[in-house]
Design a protein around this motif. Sequence first.
Motif, PDB file in Angstrom:
ATOM      1  N   ILE A 224       0.843  -1.201   0.000  1.00 41.30           N
ATOM      2  CA  ILE A 224       0.000   0.000   0.000  1.00 41.30           C
ATOM      3  C   ILE A 224       0.876   1.249   0.000  1.00 41.30           C
ATOM      4  O   ILE A 224       0.620   2.201  -0.750  1.00 41.30           O
TER       5      ILE A 224
ATOM      6  N   SER B 290       2.713   9.636   4.973  1.00 37.46           N
ATOM      7  CA  SER B 290       1.914   8.538   4.431  1.00 37.46           C
ATOM      8  C   SER B 290       1.276   7.720   5.546  1.00 37.46           C
ATOM      9  O   SER B 290       0.097   7.352   5.470  1.00 37.46           O
TER      10      SER B 290
ATOM     11  N   TYR C 284      -2.679   7.223   6.221  1.00 40.41           N
ATOM     12  CA  TYR C 284      -3.210   5.858   6.271  1.00 40.41           C
ATOM     13  C   TYR C 284      -3.985   5.618   7.571  1.00 40.41           C
ATOM     14  O   TYR C 284      -5.062   5.036   7.558  1.00 40.41           O
TER      15      TYR C 284
ATOM     16  N   ARG D 299      -7.577   7.816   5.850  1.00 43.03           N
ATOM     17  CA  ARG D 299      -7.950   6.867   4.801  1.00 43.03           C
ATOM     18  C   ARG D 299      -8.905   5.818   5.376  1.00 43.03           C
ATOM     19  O   ARG D 299      -8.502   4.956   6.140  1.00 43.03           O
TER      20      ARG D 299
ATOM     21  N   HIS E  65     -11.095   2.446   5.635  1.00 42.22           N
ATOM     22  CA  HIS E  65     -10.812   1.086   5.191  1.00 42.22           C
ATOM     23  C   HIS E  65     -12.105   0.302   5.117  1.00 42.22           C
ATOM     24  O   HIS E  65     -12.888   0.283   6.073  1.00 42.22           O
TER      25      HIS E  65
ATOM     26  N   THR F  28     -11.382   4.781   9.837  1.00 39.06           N
ATOM     27  CA  THR F  28      -9.923   4.790   9.776  1.00 39.06           C
ATOM     28  C   THR F  28      -9.396   3.879  10.885  1.00 39.06           C
ATOM     29  O   THR F  28     -10.116   3.581  11.848  1.00 39.06           O
TER      30      THR F  28
END
Length: 65
Positions: free
Chosen positions: A11, A34, A38, A42, A44, A51
């Motif tokens: 990823i 990053s 993540y 971001r 999921h 998140t």
Amino acid sequence: QNALAERINGILKQEFLTIRCNSMKELDQLIAESIEIYNCYRPHLSLGMMTPNQMFEKARTELIA
């Protein structure tokens, strides 16, 4: 556990590390940004579109209650 590490590395490479860095300092900064994206921004699918941080807080709250 190796499969999980490989998934996260994939990823990072595919979604976040898409530019070539000129120094290790630049790479370290890009990786840190990053990881924050993540974990904090971001959603999921496997976490019900939450998140990882939201899921962690939810689980922690449920354990306390």
